[in-house]
Design a protein around this motif. Structure first.
Motif, mmCIF file in Angstrom:
data_model
loop_
_atom_site.group_PDB
_atom_site.id
_atom_site.type_symbol
_atom_site.label_atom_id
_atom_site.label_comp_id
_atom_site.label_asym_id
_atom_site.label_seq_id
_atom_site.Cartn_x
_atom_site.Cartn_y
_atom_site.Cartn_z
ATOM 1 N N ALA A 108 0.840 -1.203 0.000
ATOM 2 C CA ALA A 108 0.000 0.000 0.000
ATOM 3 C C ALA A 108 0.873 1.251 0.000
ATOM 4 C CB ALA A 108 -0.944 -0.005 1.204
ATOM 5 N N ALA A 109 1.972 1.219 0.736
ATOM 6 C CA ALA A 109 2.903 2.354 0.753
ATOM 7 C C ALA A 109 3.535 2.545 -0.626
ATOM 8 C CB ALA A 109 3.979 2.148 1.810
ATOM 9 N N LEU A 110 3.833 1.441 -1.313
ATOM 10 C CA LEU A 110 4.385 1.538 -2.666
ATOM 11 C C LEU A 110 3.369 2.167 -3.610
ATOM 12 C CD1 LEU A 110 6.681 0.961 -4.651
ATOM 13 C CD2 LEU A 110 5.661 -1.297 -5.025
ATOM 14 N N ASN A 111 2.117 1.768 -3.517
ATOM 15 C CA ASN A 111 1.087 2.405 -4.343
ATOM 16 C C ASN A 111 0.984 3.883 -4.026
ATOM 17 O OD1 ASN A 111 0.395 0.164 -5.833
ATOM 18 N ND2 ASN A 111 -1.296 -0.412 -4.503
ATOM 19 N N TRP A 112 1.107 4.229 -2.739
ATOM 20 C CA TRP A 112 1.065 5.638 -2.340
ATOM 21 C C TRP A 112 2.179 6.416 -3.049
ATOM 22 C CZ3 TRP A 112 -2.157 8.874 -0.195
ATOM 23 C CH2 TRP A 112 -1.661 10.131 0.147
ATOM 24 N N GLN A 113 3.378 5.863 -3.041
ATOM 25 C CA GLN A 113 4.514 6.546 -3.676
ATOM 26 C C GLN A 113 4.366 6.596 -5.191
ATOM 27 O OE1 GLN A 113 6.760 8.337 -2.201
ATOM 28 N NE2 GLN A 113 5.967 7.778 -0.199
ATOM 29 N N SER A 114 3.467 5.810 -5.736
ATOM 30 C CA SER A 114 3.241 5.774 -7.177
ATOM 31 C C SER A 114 2.176 6.770 -7.634
ATOM 32 C CB SER A 114 2.833 4.353 -7.596
ATOM 33 O OG SER A 114 3.833 3.432 -7.237
ATOM 34 N N LEU A 115 1.518 7.433 -6.685
ATOM 35 C CA LEU A 115 0.513 8.443 -7.058
ATOM 36 C C LEU A 115 1.162 9.602 -7.788
ATOM 37 C CD1 LEU A 115 -1.702 8.631 -3.854
ATOM 38 C CD2 LEU A 115 -2.474 7.963 -6.141
ATOM 39 N N SER A 116 0.460 10.145 -8.744
ATOM 40 C CA SER A 116 0.966 11.304 -9.477
ATOM 41 C C SER A 116 0.840 12.557 -8.616
ATOM 42 C CB SER A 116 0.168 11.495 -10.768
ATOM 43 O OG SER A 116 -1.154 11.913 -10.460
ATOM 44 N N GLU A 117 1.661 13.541 -8.917
ATOM 45 C CA GLU A 117 1.583 14.829 -8.225
ATOM 46 C C GLU A 117 0.199 15.448 -8.433
ATOM 47 O OE1 GLU A 117 3.768 16.074 -6.132
ATOM 48 O OE2 GLU A 117 5.152 14.413 -6.493
ATOM 49 N N GLU A 118 -0.366 15.225 -9.601
ATOM 50 C CA GLU A 118 -1.703 15.746 -9.900
ATOM 51 C C GLU A 118 -2.757 15.162 -8.954
ATOM 52 O OE1 GLU A 118 -4.846 15.196 -13.498
ATOM 53 O OE2 GLU A 118 -2.805 15.710 -14.086
ATOM 54 N N SER A 119 -2.681 13.866 -8.710
ATOM 55 C CA SER A 119 -3.624 13.229 -7.787
ATOM 56 C C SER A 119 -3.456 13.762 -6.369
ATOM 57 C CB SER A 119 -3.425 11.714 -7.769
ATOM 58 O OG SER A 119 -3.780 11.150 -9.000
ATOM 59 N N LEU A 120 -2.212 13.923 -5.935
ATOM 60 C CA LEU A 120 -1.951 14.409 -4.578
ATOM 61 C C LEU A 120 -2.284 15.885 -4.418
ATOM 62 C CD1 LEU A 120 1.388 12.538 -3.856
ATOM 63 C CD2 LEU A 120 -0.852 12.102 -2.826
ATOM 64 N N ALA A 121 -2.210 16.641 -5.504
ATOM 65 C CA ALA A 121 -2.487 18.076 -5.438
ATOM 66 C C ALA A 121 -3.934 18.368 -5.055
ATOM 67 C CB ALA A 121 -2.156 18.733 -6.782
ATOM 68 N N LYS A 122 -4.814 17.406 -5.226
ATOM 69 C CA LYS A 122 -6.217 17.584 -4.833
ATOM 70 C C LYS A 122 -6.375 17.632 -3.313
ATOM 71 C CE LYS A 122 -7.632 14.842 -8.802
ATOM 72 N NZ LYS A 122 -8.168 13.536 -9.206
ATOM 73 N N PHE A 123 -5.329 17.211 -2.584
ATOM 74 C CA PHE A 123 -5.377 17.123 -1.122
ATOM 75 C C PHE A 123 -4.134 17.782 -0.519
ATOM 76 C CE2 PHE A 123 -7.330 13.417 -3.097
ATOM 77 C CZ PHE A 123 -8.622 13.475 -2.574
ATOM 78 N N PRO A 124 -3.949 19.078 -0.754
ATOM 79 C CA PRO A 124 -2.695 19.731 -0.357
ATOM 80 C C PRO A 124 -2.451 19.794 1.150
ATOM 81 C CG PRO A 124 -4.297 21.366 -1.008
ATOM 82 C CD PRO A 124 -4.895 20.022 -1.340
ATOM 83 N N ASP A 125 -3.485 19.693 1.949
ATOM 84 C CA ASP A 125 -3.323 19.858 3.390
ATOM 85 C C ASP A 125 -3.195 18.540 4.150
ATOM 86 O OD1 ASP A 125 -3.504 22.624 3.057
ATOM 87 O OD2 ASP A 125 -5.686 22.570 3.203
ATOM 88 N N LEU A 126 -3.187 17.422 3.424
ATOM 89 C CA LEU A 126 -3.121 16.133 4.101
ATOM 90 C C LEU A 126 -1.711 15.540 4.012
ATOM 91 C CD1 LEU A 126 -6.522 14.553 3.023
ATOM 92 C CD2 LEU A 126 -5.906 15.535 5.223
ATOM 93 N N PRO A 127 -1.242 14.951 5.113
ATOM 94 C CA PRO A 127 0.128 14.416 5.141
ATOM 95 C C PRO A 127 0.234 13.034 4.512
ATOM 96 C CG PRO A 127 -0.937 14.080 7.247
ATOM 97 C CD PRO A 127 -1.919 14.841 6.396
ATOM 98 N N ASP A 128 1.459 12.659 4.181
ATOM 99 C CA ASP A 128 1.772 11.310 3.705
ATOM 100 C C ASP A 128 1.413 10.342 4.831
ATOM 101 O OD1 ASP A 128 3.037 8.843 3.257
ATOM 102 O OD2 ASP A 128 4.846 9.754 2.437
#
Length: 185
Positions: A108-128
């Motif tokens: 699951a952590a590997l999938n997390w690291q595989s997320l695009s910056e675009e996908s993560l940008a939707k949640f700028p205030d949430l931590p890894d």
């Protein structure tokens, strides 16, 4: 790029001494704090993602998914780890991970690291959410769940529902000095 982050995570996981029982005792307090921080972060993600789904995040059919679930799949159902990185991770885990649960968390952590910056940008205030778990592994290997607690040999963390972890005290600094100081208390 996400492939670079994914490969870096695989290298970190491969470098872990999964059989360092002495670290489990020496770093028991910091490992418990890191687990609490993971639970808090995962709960924040559940809270946010549940807003988008407009239905309970964990229903009766999915009750076994909390607290160790593939958050990346909820952020972007199309996310897939780089095949080579995933193969390297699976090969390593099949020989070295202490349990199936630890393997599931690492994937699951590997999938997390595989997320695009675009996908993560939707949640700028949430931590890894997974960084505390990787640090926990680096400080003494795996853990197990028993009788409603996450157990680390020398310490335990109560396993509760996600909403009980949202307002938990954050562990704001995850550096070695802070974690070592927790172990000395």
């Amino acid at each position: 790029m996400s492939n670079g982050r994914a490969n870096a995570l695989v290298e970190r996981i491969i470098a872990i001494n999964w059989h360092a029982a002495e670290d489990s005792f020496e770093h028991g307090t910091s490992r418990a704090w890191l687990m609490r921080e993971y639970l808090r972060r995962a709960a924040l993600w559940v809270q946010e993602l549940q807003k988008e789904e407009h239905r309970p995040f964990f229903d009766v059919a999915q009750s076994d998914r909390w607290p160790f679930f593939d958050i990346a799949q909820r952020v972007d159902p199309l996310v897939r780890a780089d095949e080579e990185a995933a193969s390297r991770l699976d090969e390593f885990l099949s020989e070295h991970a202490s349990s199936l649960l630890v393997g599931r968390v690492c994937r699951a952590a590997l999938n997390w690291q595989s997320l695009s910056e675009e996908s993560l940008a939707k949640f700028p205030d949430l931590p890894d959410p997974f960084e505390p778990l990787i640090l926990l592994f680096e400080r003494g290997g795996g853990f197990w769940i028993e009788n409603g607690f996450i157990d680390f040999v020398a310490s335990r963390v109560r396993l509760a529902t996600w909403d009980e972890h949202v307002a938990a005290e954050p562990l704001t600094l995850l550096d070695v000095g802070t974690l070592d100081a927790l172990d000395e208390e």
